[in-house]
Design a protein around this motif. Structure first.
Motif, PDB file in Angstrom:
ATOM      1  N   ALA A 143       0.833  -1.203   0.000  1.00 29.84           N
ATOM      2  CA  ALA A 143       0.000   0.000   0.000  1.00 29.84           C
ATOM      3  C   ALA A 143       0.867   1.252   0.000  1.00 29.84           C
ATOM      4  CB  ALA A 143      -0.923  -0.011   1.215  1.00 29.84           C
ATOM      5  N   LYS A 144       1.921   1.242   0.807  1.00 36.00           N
ATOM      6  CA  LYS A 144       2.807   2.392   0.868  1.00 36.00           C
ATOM      7  C   LYS A 144       3.461   2.653  -0.489  1.00 36.00           C
ATOM      8  CE  LYS A 144       6.750   4.205   3.487  1.00 36.00           C
ATOM      9  NZ  LYS A 144       7.726   3.932   4.579  1.00 36.00           N
ATOM     10  N   THR A 145       3.840   1.571  -1.163  1.00 30.18           N
ATOM     11  CA  THR A 145       4.500   1.706  -2.468  1.00 30.18           C
ATOM     12  C   THR A 145       3.545   2.245  -3.514  1.00 30.18           C
ATOM     13  OG1 THR A 145       6.002  -0.106  -1.934  1.00 30.18           O
ATOM     14  CG2 THR A 145       5.783   0.496  -4.254  1.00 30.18           C
ATOM     15  N   ILE A 146       2.317   1.730  -3.556  1.00 28.32           N
ATOM     16  CA  ILE A 146       1.375   2.173  -4.579  1.00 28.32           C
ATOM     17  C   ILE A 146       1.022   3.642  -4.377  1.00 28.32           C
ATOM     18  CG2 ILE A 146      -0.785   1.528  -3.416  1.00 28.32           C
ATOM     19  CD1 ILE A 146      -0.006   1.216  -7.160  1.00 28.32           C
ATOM     20  N   LEU A 147       0.898   4.079  -3.124  1.00 28.13           N
ATOM     21  CA  LEU A 147       0.599   5.484  -2.879  1.00 28.13           C
ATOM     22  C   LEU A 147       1.782   6.371  -3.288  1.00 28.13           C
ATOM     23  CD1 LEU A 147      -1.222   5.203   0.574  1.00 28.13           C
ATOM     24  CD2 LEU A 147      -2.256   5.699  -1.640  1.00 28.13           C
ATOM     25  N   ALA A 148       2.983   5.890  -3.026  1.00 26.66           N
ATOM     26  CA  ALA A 148       4.174   6.656  -3.413  1.00 26.66           C
ATOM     27  C   ALA A 148       4.303   6.732  -4.932  1.00 26.66           C
ATOM     28  CB  ALA A 148       5.419   6.023  -2.802  1.00 26.66           C
ATOM     29  N   ILE A 149       4.066   5.598  -5.599  1.00 25.87           N
ATOM     30  CA  ILE A 149       4.156   5.568  -7.060  1.00 25.87           C
ATOM     31  C   ILE A 149       3.093   6.470  -7.679  1.00 25.87           C
ATOM     32  CG2 ILE A 149       3.780   4.097  -9.081  1.00 25.87           C
ATOM     33  CD1 ILE A 149       5.200   1.865  -7.548  1.00 25.87           C
ATOM     34  N   SER A 150       1.889   6.427  -7.113  1.00 27.17           N
ATOM     35  CA  SER A 150       0.809   7.270  -7.639  1.00 27.17           C
ATOM     36  C   SER A 150       1.156   8.743  -7.512  1.00 27.17           C
ATOM     37  CB  SER A 150      -0.500   6.967  -6.897  1.00 27.17           C
ATOM     38  OG  SER A 150      -0.899   5.628  -7.101  1.00 27.17           O
ATOM     39  N   GLY A 151       1.682   9.126  -6.352  1.00 25.66           N
ATOM     40  CA  GLY A 151       2.075  10.516  -6.163  1.00 25.66           C
ATOM     41  C   GLY A 151       3.210  10.941  -7.084  1.00 25.66           C
ATOM     42  N   ALA A 152       4.199  10.050  -7.229  1.00 29.42           N
ATOM     43  CA  ALA A 152       5.350  10.367  -8.078  1.00 29.42           C
ATOM     44  C   ALA A 152       4.950  10.470  -9.543  1.00 29.42           C
ATOM     45  CB  ALA A 152       6.436   9.308  -7.895  1.00 29.42           C
ATOM     46  N   SER A 153       4.099   9.553  -9.999  1.00 26.55           N
ATOM     47  CA  SER A 153       3.678   9.593 -11.404  1.00 26.55           C
ATOM     48  C   SER A 153       2.850  10.834 -11.686  1.00 26.55           C
ATOM     49  CB  SER A 153       2.895   8.326 -11.766  1.00 26.55           C
ATOM     50  OG  SER A 153       1.711   8.230 -11.004  1.00 26.55           O
ATOM     51  N   ALA A 154       1.989  11.222 -10.718  1.00 26.79           N
ATOM     52  CA  ALA A 154       1.196  12.443 -10.897  1.00 26.79           C
ATOM     53  C   ALA A 154       2.103  13.666 -10.979  1.00 26.79           C
ATOM     54  CB  ALA A 154       0.192  12.589  -9.762  1.00 26.79           C
ATOM     55  N   ALA A 155       3.105  13.714 -10.105  1.00 29.63           N
ATOM     56  CA  ALA A 155       4.034  14.850 -10.121  1.00 29.63           C
ATOM     57  C   ALA A 155       4.819  14.899 -11.431  1.00 29.63           C
ATOM     58  CB  ALA A 155       4.991  14.745  -8.935  1.00 29.63           C
ATOM     59  N   CYS A 156       5.260  13.733 -11.894  1.00 29.22           N
ATOM     60  CA  CYS A 156       6.007  13.659 -13.144  1.00 29.22           C
ATOM     61  C   CYS A 156       5.153  14.127 -14.322  1.00 29.22           C
ATOM     62  CB  CYS A 156       6.497  12.235 -13.366  1.00 29.22           C
ATOM     63  SG  CYS A 156       7.364  11.974 -14.930  1.00 29.22           S
TER      64      CYS A 156
END
Length: 631
Positions: free
Chosen positions: A354-367
């Motif tokens: 869960a922590k990874t998916i939330l981090a990936i989602s945030g990073a992809s949105a920022a990118c």
């Protein structure tokens, strides 16, 4: 909870895996894909999105309501699941779209892509596309992220819906079904009331679409009682299937949709969800190829539209023949790769925490936001193209300088424009959007003669009394124009201009109405001049010319055949010939722009159109100068 018992979780349908629902997903995505690929027979394929809404409302509501009723619902966990389902595959597709657009798109077309990508990243693309309208916003054929509007509608729905269920469970648990039924009916009533609205509100925005998701929610909450008799289940499932297929086959671009028109596919999907298990129709939906397609449906939805848009953009032609099947095959290939290597791994909590998916989602949105903003700052990145290509692309801006001020004046409750000399006008151009640049070209000639002309043009509204358009304001605009012509004795000449060659206006019933309109104008003492059909092109003309110029092939530029235009306007041209013999003047763009075989799309290095069928100012001047020379 004010002394009220909470709803029991056994009042919520247990939504386990159902193969028939994946089959229903296939029944949703395949019509959408075939409709977008212009496969004949699927003119109503757009209703597949409405089926997806019903399925989503059913599946997600079942999960939320059960967890709310059991006191274990978590907003954070809910959005973690949503992110797993939506974000990874969406982000990869959007990165690919931004890269492809930056490589392929001409400056004027590129500028809208990062804006739509930014909106899609924030799940607000439906709001962006609702506001991004008008002749100069670019059509669907240059919007590779247009399809993300439906994802935005869903995510906006799922921002408020879980909160609503929690509040109802806390304060009015026994009213849950009543509240949701009322919300469904209110949304449907809004959609029905606004189904003739042409702004895009009912198509793009949640308030008029929520009822489709809520229909699925009502099924999940068992508001609709179960059907116990087998024969009735068989009949309802079959009726639902027929309703969907009929909508796919019978609906088209002229169908009033959404609104009441969405009821058959939405109720059809609801009937299949409710009754299909253990029926013949349900067994049909579990046919392995349909189930497999249903599993791919999300990724197939994501990838098919950009592939179609980019292919058509690169070739300057709509998909047809073998090309469409190649693109359809490529869509399935990309969908499988996306499902196998992105969707499946990220949906597995054992593989991605869960922590990874939330981090990936945030990073992809920022990118995605940073890339979109960088491309927006580049302003179309014109340095990628030659000066010759940019010169042709500038034809997009060669429209009447008075278009924004003068066009659609009736719809804006504004006074019609007077163009030409500062004198009482003695002529009026009455027409649809095809008349705008022609009115400007006529006004230039009128000014040189010390005369003036009134422009009364209304979008998609030919100057024909009793013409029944989708927008009822068209008939009102025409009646007002005719009344103004009769009431002004100084107006001696009336020019009639429209998109005569659009394929719809050649019907005998329409021709009869045009004939009657011309006769009424002449009976009112007016000289009538009909500006005939402008040859429509199968591509955006400035873009086509820019592509040719980029490769040094501008000399090969040519448009449609004259025979094509004649075939689309056979009844109209017969009317024009008869009216001309009776004293009506005819300005013939076909004669001005076409030789015996082919119609031109540029002259003296300038595009004759600013899109695929509206004359540019250069094109309008060419037509008016030709008619003056022949007079």
């Amino acid at each position: 909870m004010h002394g009220s018992a909470a709803p029991r979780s056994d009042r919520v349908a247990h939504v386990g895996y159902r193969r028939d629902v994946d089959g229903l997903r296939a029944l949703a995505i395949l019509p959408v894909l075939l409709f977008h690929a212009h496969v004949p027979g699927f003119s109503g394929g757009y209703i597949g999105v409405d089926i997806f809404f019903v399925i989503s409302g059913f599946l997600i509501t079942g999960i939320i309501a059960r967890e709310v009723d059991e006191g274990r619902f978590s907003i954070l966990r809910f959005y973690e699941r949503r992110f797993r389902r939506i974000v990874p595959a969406l982000s990869v597709m959007m990165l690919a779209v931004l890269a492809a657009a930056a490589w392929l798109y001409l400056p004027g077309d590129l500028e809208g892509v990062p804006r739509s990508a930014l909106a899609a990243t924030l799940f607000a693309s439906n709001l962006w596309f609702f506001t991004d309208t008008g002749y100069f916003a670019g059509g669907a054929d240059v919007k590779p992220l247009l399809h993300t509007w439906s994802l935005a509608v869903e995510e906006q729905y799922y921002i408020g819906f879980p909160v609503l269920l929690m509040l109802v469970a806390r304060y009015r648990p026994r009213w849950r079904n009543v509240i949701l039924v009322a919300a469904t009916l209110a949304s449907l009533a809004l959609a029905a009331a606004m189904q003739r609205d042409t702004s895009g509100f009912t198509f793009y925005l949640l308030p008029a679409r929520a009822w489709e998701l809520l229909v699925g929610a009502l099924l999940a909450l068992r508001v609709v009682p179960p059907v116990s008799r087998q024969w009735m289940r068989e009949a309802l499932a079959l009726a639902g299937f027929i309703a969907i297929v009929a909508a796919v086959l019978l609906y088209d671009k002229d169908t009033l949709f959404p609104g009441i028109g969405a009821l058959p596919p939405v109720l059809g999907a609801a009937a299949l969800i409710h009754c299909a298990p253990a029926t013949r129709t349900g067994r049909l939906l579990t046919f392995p190829p349909l189930v497999a397609t249903g599993l791919l449906s999300y990724s197939l939805y994501l990838w098919h539209w950009p592939l179609i848009v980019f292919t058509e953009y690169a070739t300057d032609l709509p998909l047809s023949g073998t090309g469409r099947w190649i693109v359809i095959g490529a869509s399935f290939a990309c969908a499988y790769l996306s499902w196998r290597f992105i969707e499946r791994p990220f949906r597995d909590s054992r593989t991605v925490s869960a922590k990874t998916i939330l981090a990936i989602s945030g990073a992809s949105a920022a990118c995605l936001c940073c890339l979109s903003l960088a491309l927006m700052a580049a302003g179309g990145w014109p340095a990628r193209f030659s000066p010759a290509a940019l010169t042709q692309m500038a034809g997009r801006e060669d429209f009447s300088p008075a278009r924004k001020q003068c066009h659609d004046s009736f719809l804006r409750d504004a006074k019609p424009c007077v163009l030409g000399a500062a004198i009482r006008p003695d002529a009026m151009l009455w027409g649809d959007s095809h008349g705008v640049e022609l009115a400007y070209a006529l006004s230039l000639r009128a000014r040189s003669q010390g005369r003036a002309i009134i422009e009364r043009t209304t979008s998609s509204c030919p100057p024909v009394l009793d013409y029944e358009a989708r927008d009822p304001r068209c008939a009102q605009a025409n009646r007002a124009a005719f009344a103004a012509i009769k009431a002004e004795p100084a107006i001696h000449t009336v020019y009639l201009s429209a998109f005569w060659a659009n394929g719809d206006f050649d019907a005998p019933t329409f021709v009869e109405k045009l004939d009657r309109t011309a006769r009424l104008l002449r009976a009112a003492g007016k000289r009538v001049t009909i500006i005939g059909p402008v040859p429509p092109q199968p591509f955006d003309v400035p873009r086509r010319l820019a592509h040719l110029a980029q490769h040094g092939l501008l000399a090969e530029a040519k448009g449609v055949s004259r025979a094509f235009v004649d075939a689309r306007t056979r009844h109209l041209r017969a009317l024009f010939g008869r009216l001309q013999r009776e004293g009506v003047d005819i300005i013939d763009p076909v004669a001005a722009l076409c030789d015996a075989w082919i119609c031109a799309i540029e002259r003296d290095g300038k595009p004759l159109y600013f899109d695929s069928h509206h004359l540019s100012v250069s094109g309008a001047k060419t037509v008016i100068a030709y008619s003056a020379a022949k007079a």
